[in-house]
Scaffold this motif. Structure first.
Motif, PDB file in Angstrom:
ATOM      1  N   ASN A 284       0.827  -1.209   0.000  1.00 17.62           N
ATOM      2  CA  ASN A 284       0.000   0.000   0.000  1.00 17.62           C
ATOM      3  C   ASN A 284       0.854   1.248   0.000  1.00 17.62           C
ATOM      4  O   ASN A 284       0.470   2.280  -0.559  1.00 17.62           O
ATOM      5  CB  ASN A 284      -0.939  -0.009   1.210  1.00 17.62           C
ATOM      6  CG  ASN A 284      -2.084  -1.001   1.034  1.00 17.62           C
ATOM      7  OD1 ASN A 284      -2.445  -1.334  -0.088  1.00 17.62           O
ATOM      8  ND2 ASN A 284      -2.643  -1.457   2.140  1.00 17.62           N
ATOM      9  N   GLN A 285       2.016   1.201   0.632  1.00 17.23           N
ATOM     10  CA  GLN A 285       2.913   2.357   0.613  1.00 17.23           C
ATOM     11  C   GLN A 285       3.336   2.687  -0.818  1.00 17.23           C
ATOM     12  O   GLN A 285       3.298   3.843  -1.251  1.00 17.23           O
ATOM     13  CB  GLN A 285       4.133   2.078   1.487  1.00 17.23           C
ATOM     14  CG  GLN A 285       5.129   3.219   1.578  1.00 17.23           C
ATOM     15  CD  GLN A 285       4.564   4.411   2.314  1.00 17.23           C
ATOM     16  OE1 GLN A 285       3.809   4.251   3.257  1.00 17.23           O
ATOM     17  NE2 GLN A 285       4.903   5.604   1.859  1.00 17.23           N
ATOM     18  N   ASN A 286       3.746   1.652  -1.565  1.00 13.98           N
ATOM     19  CA  ASN A 286       4.160   1.865  -2.954  1.00 13.98           C
ATOM     20  C   ASN A 286       2.985   2.295  -3.822  1.00 13.98           C
ATOM     21  O   ASN A 286       3.121   3.144  -4.704  1.00 13.98           O
ATOM     22  CB  ASN A 286       4.792   0.590  -3.511  1.00 13.98           C
ATOM     23  CG  ASN A 286       6.094   0.238  -2.821  1.00 13.98           C
ATOM     24  OD1 ASN A 286       6.817   1.132  -2.368  1.00 13.98           O
ATOM     25  ND2 ASN A 286       6.416  -1.036  -2.729  1.00 13.98           N
ATOM     26  N   LEU A 287       1.799   1.699  -3.568  1.00 17.96           N
ATOM     27  CA  LEU A 287       0.616   2.042  -4.354  1.00 17.96           C
ATOM     28  C   LEU A 287       0.225   3.498  -4.138  1.00 17.96           C
ATOM     29  O   LEU A 287      -0.116   4.218  -5.088  1.00 17.96           O
ATOM     30  CB  LEU A 287      -0.546   1.113  -3.967  1.00 17.96           C
ATOM     31  CG  LEU A 287      -1.888   1.350  -4.667  1.00 17.96           C
ATOM     32  CD1 LEU A 287      -1.746   1.185  -6.175  1.00 17.96           C
ATOM     33  CD2 LEU A 287      -2.951   0.393  -4.117  1.00 17.96           C
ATOM     34  N   SER A 288       0.289   3.973  -2.894  1.00 16.98           N
ATOM     35  CA  SER A 288      -0.080   5.364  -2.618  1.00 16.98           C
ATOM     36  C   SER A 288       0.888   6.328  -3.294  1.00 16.98           C
ATOM     37  O   SER A 288       0.476   7.386  -3.781  1.00 16.98           O
ATOM     38  CB  SER A 288      -0.120   5.603  -1.107  1.00 16.98           C
ATOM     39  OG  SER A 288       1.166   5.463  -0.536  1.00 16.98           O
ATOM     40  N   GLN A 289       2.173   5.984  -3.342  1.00 19.30           N
ATOM     41  CA  GLN A 289       3.144   6.842  -4.021  1.00 19.30           C
ATOM     42  C   GLN A 289       2.845   6.907  -5.521  1.00 19.30           C
ATOM     43  O   GLN A 289       2.927   7.972  -6.146  1.00 19.30           O
ATOM     44  CB  GLN A 289       4.555   6.325  -3.773  1.00 19.30           C
ATOM     45  CG  GLN A 289       5.661   7.171  -4.400  1.00 19.30           C
ATOM     46  CD  GLN A 289       5.765   8.551  -3.792  1.00 19.30           C
ATOM     47  OE1 GLN A 289       5.859   8.696  -2.585  1.00 19.30           O
ATOM     48  NE2 GLN A 289       5.726   9.584  -4.621  1.00 19.30           N
ATOM     49  N   SER A 290       2.482   5.764  -6.115  1.00 23.32           N
ATOM     50  CA  SER A 290       2.169   5.723  -7.546  1.00 23.32           C
ATOM     51  C   SER A 290       0.951   6.581  -7.857  1.00 23.32           C
ATOM     52  O   SER A 290       0.891   7.245  -8.901  1.00 23.32           O
ATOM     53  CB  SER A 290       1.924   4.272  -7.985  1.00 23.32           C
ATOM     54  OG  SER A 290       3.086   3.498  -7.817  1.00 23.32           O
ATOM     55  N   ARG A 291      -0.043   6.596  -6.986  1.00 21.45           N
ATOM     56  CA  ARG A 291      -1.221   7.424  -7.212  1.00 21.45           C
ATOM     57  C   ARG A 291      -0.864   8.904  -7.176  1.00 21.45           C
ATOM     58  O   ARG A 291      -1.353   9.698  -7.997  1.00 21.45           O
ATOM     59  CB  ARG A 291      -2.281   7.094  -6.165  1.00 21.45           C
ATOM     60  CG  ARG A 291      -2.928   5.733  -6.401  1.00 21.45           C
ATOM     61  CD  ARG A 291      -3.863   5.333  -5.265  1.00 21.45           C
ATOM     62  NE  ARG A 291      -4.571   4.094  -5.616  1.00 21.45           N
ATOM     63  CZ  ARG A 291      -5.308   3.386  -4.771  1.00 21.45           C
ATOM     64  NH1 ARG A 291      -5.435   3.796  -3.520  1.00 21.45           N
ATOM     65  NH2 ARG A 291      -5.918   2.291  -5.165  1.00 21.45           N
ATOM     66  N   ALA A 292      -0.043   9.314  -6.215  1.00 23.92           N
ATOM     67  CA  ALA A 292       0.375  10.710  -6.168  1.00 23.92           C
ATOM     68  C   ALA A 292       1.164  11.081  -7.424  1.00 23.92           C
ATOM     69  O   ALA A 292       0.975  12.168  -7.992  1.00 23.92           O
ATOM     70  CB  ALA A 292       1.212  10.950  -4.915  1.00 23.92           C
ATOM     71  N   ASP A 293       2.021  10.179  -7.912  1.00 17.01           N
ATOM     72  CA  ASP A 293       2.797  10.437  -9.123  1.00 17.01           C
ATOM     73  C   ASP A 293       1.894  10.553 -10.348  1.00 17.01           C
ATOM     74  O   ASP A 293       2.183  11.317 -11.281  1.00 17.01           O
ATOM     75  CB  ASP A 293       3.832   9.323  -9.329  1.00 17.01           C
ATOM     76  CG  ASP A 293       4.923   9.346  -8.267  1.00 17.01           C
ATOM     77  OD1 ASP A 293       5.602   8.304  -8.096  1.00 17.01           O
ATOM     78  OD2 ASP A 293       5.103  10.387  -7.618  1.00 17.01           O
ATOM     79  N   SER A 294       0.767   9.796 -10.371  1.00 23.97           N
ATOM     80  CA  SER A 294      -0.156   9.868 -11.505  1.00 23.97           C
ATOM     81  C   SER A 294      -0.814  11.236 -11.594  1.00 23.97           C
ATOM     82  O   SER A 294      -0.981  11.797 -12.684  1.00 23.97           O
ATOM     83  CB  SER A 294      -1.232   8.779 -11.374  1.00 23.97           C
ATOM     84  OG  SER A 294      -0.659   7.494 -11.469  1.00 23.97           O
ATOM     85  N   VAL A 295      -1.220  11.809 -10.446  1.00 22.09           N
ATOM     86  CA  VAL A 295      -1.819  13.152 -10.463  1.00 22.09           C
ATOM     87  C   VAL A 295      -0.774  14.184 -10.872  1.00 22.09           C
ATOM     88  O   VAL A 295      -1.068  15.126 -11.613  1.00 22.09           O
ATOM     89  CB  VAL A 295      -2.418  13.482  -9.088  1.00 22.09           C
ATOM     90  CG1 VAL A 295      -2.966  14.911  -9.068  1.00 22.09           C
ATOM     91  CG2 VAL A 295      -3.523  12.499  -8.729  1.00 22.09           C
ATOM     92  N   MET A 296       0.469  14.004 -10.420  1.00 26.55           N
ATOM     93  CA  MET A 296       1.544  14.903 -10.842  1.00 26.55           C
ATOM     94  C   MET A 296       1.723  14.853 -12.360  1.00 26.55           C
ATOM     95  O   MET A 296       1.910  15.890 -13.012  1.00 26.55           O
ATOM     96  CB  MET A 296       2.846  14.512 -10.138  1.00 26.55           C
ATOM     97  CG  MET A 296       4.056  15.320 -10.591  1.00 26.55           C
ATOM     98  SD  MET A 296       5.570  14.798  -9.723  1.00 26.55           S
ATOM     99  CE  MET A 296       6.787  15.825 -10.566  1.00 26.55           C
ATOM    100  N   LYS A 297       1.637  13.662 -12.934  1.00 22.00           N
ATOM    101  CA  LYS A 297       1.793  13.510 -14.380  1.00 22.00           C
ATOM    102  C   LYS A 297       0.715  14.271 -15.134  1.00 22.00           C
ATOM    103  O   LYS A 297       0.974  14.900 -16.166  1.00 22.00           O
ATOM    104  CB  LYS A 297       1.757  12.023 -14.730  1.00 22.00           C
ATOM    105  CG  LYS A 297       2.003  11.720 -16.198  1.00 22.00           C
ATOM    106  CD  LYS A 297       2.012  10.216 -16.436  1.00 22.00           C
ATOM    107  CE  LYS A 297       2.231   9.888 -17.910  1.00 22.00           C
ATOM    108  NZ  LYS A 297       2.210   8.416 -18.139  1.00 22.00           N
ATOM    109  N   VAL A 298      -0.520  14.261 -14.620  1.00 19.57           N
ATOM    110  CA  VAL A 298      -1.614  15.002 -15.265  1.00 19.57           C
ATOM    111  C   VAL A 298      -1.324  16.501 -15.216  1.00 19.57           C
ATOM    112  O   VAL A 298      -1.512  17.226 -16.200  1.00 19.57           O
ATOM    113  CB  VAL A 298      -2.956  14.672 -14.573  1.00 19.57           C
ATOM    114  CG1 VAL A 298      -4.058  15.582 -15.107  1.00 19.57           C
ATOM    115  CG2 VAL A 298      -3.329  13.219 -14.791  1.00 19.57           C
ATOM    116  N   LEU A 299      -0.872  17.012 -14.066  1.00 11.94           N
ATOM    117  CA  LEU A 299      -0.573  18.441 -13.945  1.00 11.94           C
ATOM    118  C   LEU A 299       0.535  18.865 -14.910  1.00 11.94           C
ATOM    119  O   LEU A 299       0.467  19.946 -15.510  1.00 11.94           O
ATOM    120  CB  LEU A 299      -0.166  18.767 -12.503  1.00 11.94           C
ATOM    121  CG  LEU A 299      -1.291  18.857 -11.481  1.00 11.94           C
ATOM    122  CD1 LEU A 299      -0.724  18.886 -10.072  1.00 11.94           C
ATOM    123  CD2 LEU A 299      -2.141  20.096 -11.733  1.00 11.94           C
ATOM    124  N   VAL A 300       1.553  18.037 -15.067  1.00 12.02           N
ATOM    125  CA  VAL A 300       2.692  18.386 -15.922  1.00 12.02           C
ATOM    126  C   VAL A 300       2.330  18.273 -17.397  1.00 12.02           C
ATOM    127  O   VAL A 300       2.572  19.195 -18.185  1.00 12.02           O
ATOM    128  CB  VAL A 300       3.900  17.504 -15.574  1.00 12.02           C
ATOM    129  CG1 VAL A 300       5.043  17.739 -16.556  1.00 12.02           C
ATOM    130  CG2 VAL A 300       4.378  17.780 -14.158  1.00 12.02           C
TER     131      VAL A 300
END
Length: 363
Positions: free
Chosen positions: A297-313
């Motif tokens: 779950n720790q790795n999964l939560s980091q991946s979700r935050a990175d996905s939203v960052m990708k949309v912003l960029v």
């Protein structure tokens, strides 16, 4: 006689599981306590193998404790206990009454998985009364002890440990394991620091003031201050810096990291604010429900935050240097993980935008 103390010890050792969410580190600075203790004694062998009094089989022991922790490093504790034993050779019942006094030391802040270790040195006086014996026997002994303590609630301490007791006259050694609970009272905690207001400078009556801002002309570095503006000591307009905060929640499917298109509009609004305030920054916190292991779950939560960052960029041209991401795993649920609806709410990314807006302050 051999099963009861083992069951009681097992129950006491399992007790901390029922308070798994208690604060286990913050012991009071000082406190008094009363408590109960159960132990099992591995009795040493007397030199006189024929003696009914000295040669005791292993036995359970039950006691009451009373003591005081004077500071985070030292405790004084007394105990009175009763043991139900039999002689090793002849199996005659024996009653054991023991009084003890010990000093304990603790590390002030060190914890081992939430447990506070302790070590102690004590003295005990024992009266052994064997059925049919013409008189009882008394023994003086010194003992060393060590173990761990844990705060189970704001008034309950659980402890478990072991002792080695040496009889002073004959020199044989008894071993003992024990567990107990303590009820705290007269607790003392650190006092919070007092807030101190800064001293205000004494007001100075101004001489000539052309722009009427309250600052004398010889010291006025901004002689054309707008009418009604607040000024600093140099006669320049004060600026109000106001913090801007906006929060966004993006939910995800079970085990998913893809940002759903339905959230793009809200993400776009957040991106527009970041464009309007170029000094603002954003923190993306990824979260999961309790399904799966904590490390996954720790790795999964980091991946979700990175996905939203990708949309912003990629979708809204926000510079990646203005975006921070972190994975919080399953540690911060906002809903009950026991229901499908609650787990859906916990599968999320929280986006927190912070920035500052500056404007001239008016009188």
């Amino acid at each position: 006689m051999t099963q009861l103390p083992r069951l009681l010890l097992a129950g006491c050792i399992a007790l901390p599981i029922t308070w798994a969410h208690a604060d286990t580190t913050h012991f009071p600075l000082s406190y008094s306590f009363i408590g109960a203790e159960v132990g099992y004694v591995d009795s040493g062998n007397s030199k006189d193998k024929s003696s009914n009094i000295d040669n005791l089989a292993n036995y359970p022991e039950y006691g009451l404790t009373l003591g005081h922790q004077f500071n985070p490093n030292f405790t004084l504790m007394g105990a009175f206990s009763y043991g139900d034993a039999e002689t090793r050779v002849t199996n005659i019942d024996a009653d054991i009454l023991r009084g003890s006094l010990a000093g304990r030391i603790h590390p002030g802040k060190f914890r081992l998985g939430g447990w506070r270790p302790f070590a102690g040195l004590g003295y005990s006086y024992t009266d052994i009364d064997v059925d049919g014996a013409p008189s009882s026997k008394t023994e003086d002994a010194l003992y060393l002890e060590g173990g761990f303590q844990r705060m189970m609630s704001d008034r309950i301490v659980f402890e478990a440990g072991a002792r080695a007791r040496t009889e002073l006259e004959d020199g044989y050694v008894d071993g003992q394991v024990f567990a107990g609970v303590q009820l705290l009272f007269n607790r003392s905690y650190p006092q919070p620091p007092k807030n101190q207001l800064p001293e205000q400078p004494a007001p100075v009556a101004p001489p000539a003031d052309s722009d009427g801002d309250g600052v004398p002309d010889p010291r006025d570095l901004c002689p054309n201050t707008p009418q009604g503006a607040l000024v600093d000591a140099d006669g320049c307009a004060k600026e109000l810096t106001r913090e801007i905060k906006e929060t966004l929640y993006v939910e995800f499917d079970l085990d998913g990291t893809e940002v759903k298109p339905e959230y793009f509009d809200e993400i776009g609004e957040l991106a527009a604010l970041m464009t309007q305030y170029p000094t603002s920054r954003i923190l993306l916190e990824g979260h999961t429900d309790s399904t799966g292991s904590a490390s996954y779950n720790q790795n999964l939560s980091q991946s979700r935050a990175d996905s939203v960052m990708k949309v912003l960029v990629q979708e809204f041209n926000i510079g990646s240097e203005r975006i921070s991401t972190t994975g919080m795993g399953e540690s911060q649920p906002i809903a009950d993980n026991a229901t499908d609806e609650g787990r859906a709410k916990n599968r999320r990314v929280e986006a927190i935008l912070t920035g500052k807006h500056t404007e001239i302050m008016k009188k």
